[in-house]
Design a protein around this motif. Structure first.
Motif, PDB file in Angstrom:
ATOM      1  N   MET A  34       9.198  -3.637  20.821  1.00 60.59           N
ATOM      2  CA  MET A  34       9.652  -5.169  20.752  1.00 60.59           C
ATOM      3  C   MET A  34      11.356  -5.515  20.541  1.00 60.59           C
ATOM      4  O   MET A  34      11.809  -6.367  20.928  1.00 60.59           O
ATOM      5  CB  MET A  34       8.963  -5.780  19.611  1.00 60.59           C
ATOM      6  N   ALA A  35      11.841  -4.355  19.972  1.00 57.03           N
ATOM      7  CA  ALA A  35      13.229  -4.438  19.528  1.00 57.03           C
ATOM      8  C   ALA A  35      14.053  -4.368  20.992  1.00 57.03           C
ATOM      9  O   ALA A  35      15.141  -5.355  21.040  1.00 57.03           O
ATOM     10  CB  ALA A  35      13.945  -3.151  18.815  1.00 57.03           C
ATOM     11  N   ASN A  36      13.648  -3.622  21.835  1.00 55.00           N
ATOM     12  CA  ASN A  36      14.271  -3.735  23.245  1.00 55.00           C
ATOM     13  C   ASN A  36      14.164  -5.210  23.990  1.00 55.00           C
ATOM     14  O   ASN A  36      14.954  -5.645  24.626  1.00 55.00           O
ATOM     15  CB  ASN A  36      14.110  -2.639  24.147  1.00 55.00           C
ATOM     16  N   TYR A  37      12.848  -5.718  23.751  1.00 56.85           N
ATOM     17  CA  TYR A  37      12.684  -7.069  24.237  1.00 56.85           C
ATOM     18  C   TYR A  37      13.480  -8.131  23.738  1.00 56.85           C
ATOM     19  O   TYR A  37      14.139  -8.655  24.035  1.00 56.85           O
ATOM     20  CB  TYR A  37      11.022  -7.309  24.103  1.00 56.85           C
ATOM     21  N   GLU A  38      13.551  -7.913  22.295  1.00 56.64           N
ATOM     22  CA  GLU A  38      14.384  -8.859  21.462  1.00 56.64           C
ATOM     23  C   GLU A  38      15.819  -8.745  22.077  1.00 56.64           C
ATOM     24  O   GLU A  38      16.702  -9.820  22.113  1.00 56.64           O
ATOM     25  CB  GLU A  38      14.280  -8.707  20.085  1.00 56.64           C
ATOM     26  N   SER A  39      16.385  -7.499  22.261  1.00 55.82           N
ATOM     27  CA  SER A  39      17.853  -7.331  22.763  1.00 55.82           C
ATOM     28  C   SER A  39      17.923  -7.848  24.247  1.00 55.82           C
ATOM     29  O   SER A  39      19.292  -8.507  24.465  1.00 55.82           O
ATOM     30  CB  SER A  39      18.041  -5.879  22.883  1.00 55.82           C
ATOM     31  N   LEU A  40      17.133  -7.897  25.131  1.00 59.46           N
ATOM     32  CA  LEU A  40      17.297  -7.977  26.539  1.00 59.46           C
ATOM     33  C   LEU A  40      16.638  -9.366  27.068  1.00 59.46           C
ATOM     34  O   LEU A  40      16.963  -9.792  28.080  1.00 59.46           O
ATOM     35  CB  LEU A  40      16.714  -6.772  27.380  1.00 59.46           C
ATOM     36  N   SER A  41      15.975  -9.912  26.264  1.00 56.58           N
ATOM     37  CA  SER A  41      14.953 -11.084  26.890  1.00 56.58           C
ATOM     38  C   SER A  41      15.697 -12.264  27.290  1.00 56.58           C
ATOM     39  O   SER A  41      15.426 -13.152  28.162  1.00 56.58           O
ATOM     40  CB  SER A  41      14.066 -11.331  25.988  1.00 56.58           C
ATOM     41  N   ASP A  42      17.062 -12.502  26.623  1.00 56.49           N
ATOM     42  CA  ASP A  42      17.976 -13.644  26.871  1.00 56.49           C
ATOM     43  C   ASP A  42      19.228 -13.375  27.920  1.00 56.49           C
ATOM     44  O   ASP A  42      19.854 -14.054  28.096  1.00 56.49           O
ATOM     45  CB  ASP A  42      18.323 -14.215  25.548  1.00 56.49           C
ATOM     46  N   GLU A  43      19.007 -11.854  28.309  1.00 53.38           N
ATOM     47  CA  GLU A  43      20.034 -11.571  29.432  1.00 53.38           C
ATOM     48  C   GLU A  43      19.702 -11.830  30.601  1.00 53.38           C
ATOM     49  O   GLU A  43      18.689 -11.813  31.075  1.00 53.38           O
ATOM     50  CB  GLU A  43      20.355  -9.907  29.052  1.00 53.38           C
ATOM     51  N   HIS A  44      20.810 -12.256  31.351  1.00 55.34           N
ATOM     52  CA  HIS A  44      20.558 -12.937  32.988  1.00 55.34           C
ATOM     53  C   HIS A  44      21.397 -12.005  33.948  1.00 55.34           C
ATOM     54  O   HIS A  44      21.365 -12.194  35.094  1.00 55.34           O
ATOM     55  CB  HIS A  44      20.916 -14.376  32.922  1.00 55.34           C
ATOM     56  N   ASP A  45      22.062 -10.986  33.317  1.00 56.61           N
ATOM     57  CA  ASP A  45      23.067 -10.153  34.467  1.00 56.61           C
ATOM     58  C   ASP A  45      22.475  -8.864  34.457  1.00 56.61           C
ATOM     59  O   ASP A  45      23.403  -7.785  34.599  1.00 56.61           O
ATOM     60  CB  ASP A  45      24.485 -10.446  33.933  1.00 56.61           C
ATOM     61  N   LEU A  46      21.117  -8.601  34.512  1.00 60.65           N
ATOM     62  CA  LEU A  46      20.709  -7.255  34.331  1.00 60.65           C
ATOM     63  C   LEU A  46      19.800  -7.238  35.715  1.00 60.65           C
ATOM     64  O   LEU A  46      19.452  -7.921  36.319  1.00 60.65           O
ATOM     65  CB  LEU A  46      19.847  -7.012  33.163  1.00 60.65           C
ATOM     66  N   PRO A  47      19.529  -5.803  36.183  1.00 67.05           N
ATOM     67  CA  PRO A  47      18.542  -5.577  37.111  1.00 67.05           C
ATOM     68  C   PRO A  47      17.334  -5.885  36.612  1.00 67.05           C
ATOM     69  O   PRO A  47      17.131  -6.448  35.411  1.00 67.05           O
ATOM     70  CB  PRO A  47      18.477  -4.049  37.290  1.00 67.05           C
ATOM     71  N   PRO A  48      16.013  -6.037  37.477  1.00 69.27           N
ATOM     72  CA  PRO A  48      14.795  -6.362  36.631  1.00 69.27           C
ATOM     73  C   PRO A  48      14.358  -5.471  35.595  1.00 69.27           C
ATOM     74  O   PRO A  48      14.819  -4.127  35.643  1.00 69.27           O
ATOM     75  CB  PRO A  48      13.950  -5.905  38.001  1.00 69.27           C
ATOM     76  N   VAL A  49      13.868  -6.139  34.687  1.00 64.46           N
ATOM     77  CA  VAL A  49      13.474  -5.296  33.475  1.00 64.46           C
ATOM     78  C   VAL A  49      12.121  -5.222  33.408  1.00 64.46           C
ATOM     79  O   VAL A  49      11.354  -6.376  33.389  1.00 64.46           O
ATOM     80  CB  VAL A  49      13.953  -6.009  32.264  1.00 64.46           C
TER      81      VAL A  49
END
Length: 285
Positions: free
Chosen positions: A242-257
């Motif tokens: 969940m912490a990694n979800y919270e960290s990255l879920s609002d990011e838009h400039d990443l490869p597919p997660v």
């Protein structure tokens, strides 16, 4: 994902839990909890992902406790228990989906959360959850993207199942980079845990922070250059927990997660639109 007001009680319950792992002095536990509550209240309005604030709180608690790794015994026991379970079930783990599900089930080995209890019989629990399958299953779409994977690990215990998934990816021709915590925080896996399990023989192993900073999730502002480069070149990021979800879920400039996790609290469930207890293999492109 930002910290919700309702997350404060859960975070402070973890502070009390980890304090009691180290001391029987109830006055000290209450003092630590009070100081962390004050810090938390001052930080709630900060426009940063939830794990950034939670990390500040845990770092303060650790300094006041006087122990840099309160969960060390639990982490060791988690890995030993998970190794025993993996030996019992690994014959059933054949496909990418099987191993992703096993990794998700391993994500339940998490301590101190107000809304989550760790099972006493993990073999029985594992078999029951494995039979139930994934609540959200995007594993076919994930597997098609696995030529170059950055695997952001989460807890000890579950990292044993992460290692099995890494083996499967490597044997299928994938290049895998593992990212673990740069210093102990909660029961998350560190470089020492990864090496002890032989992950450095299966994949490149990096840390999510430099200079021994204890940080939950992935704070890209303080990520080492080697990890930033690996993320830039990845065809898929596997983000555990969940912490990694919270960290990255609002990011838009990443490869597919690919988010692999057991949903243990209602804010995460509400954000995804699924109930607590769900087993998730969610791809966001």
């Amino acid at each position: 994902m930002r910290l919700h007001q309702g997350c404060t009680d859960c975070l402070l319950s973890r502070v009390e839990y980890e304090s009691r792992l180290c001391t029987d002095d109830e006055a000290l536990v209450l003092k630590i909890a009070g100081a962390c509550r004050d810090l938390l209240q001052c930080s709630l309005a900060d426009p940063v992902p939830a794990p950034v604030i939670a990390s500040r709180v845990h770092r303060l608690a650790y300094r006041m406790i006087g122990d840099a790794d309160p969960y060390r015994s639990l982490k060791r026991a988690n890995n030993e228990d998970a190794m025993a379970v993996s030996l019992a079930v690994r014959g059933d783990l054949v496909t990418f989906r099987d191993l992703a599900l096993a990794s998700v089930i391993g994500n339940t080995l998490d301590y101190g959360s107000e809304a989550h209890t760790v099972t006493d019989n993990f073999v029985e629990f594992f078999r029951r959850e494995f039979a139930a399958g994934l609540t959200v299953d995007d594993t076919d779409a994930m597997e098609a993207l696995t030529s170059r994977v950055v695997y952001i690990a989460d807890n000890c215990g579950e990292i044993v199942f992460d290692a099995l998934l890494a083996d499967h990816l490597r044997k299928s021709g994938s290049h895998v980079t593992f990212a673990v915590r740069g210093a102990p925080i909660l029961n998350d896996a560190t470089i020492e845990d990864a090496v002890a399990l032989g992950l450095d023989r299966r994949a490149d192993v990096l840390t999510t922070t430099t200079d021994g900073i204890a940080e939950l999730g992935l704070n890209r502002d303080i990520a080492p250059p080697a990890l930033t480069d690996a993320l830039d070149r990845a065809t898929l990021i596997i983000a555990k927990g969940m912490a990694n979800y919270e960290s990255l879920s609002d990011e838009h400039d990443l490869p597919p997660v690919a988010y692999l996790m057991s949903v243990k609290c209602s804010p995460i469930g509400a954000d995804i639109g699924i109930p607590v207890g769900s087993r998730v293999a969610l791809l966001r492109e």
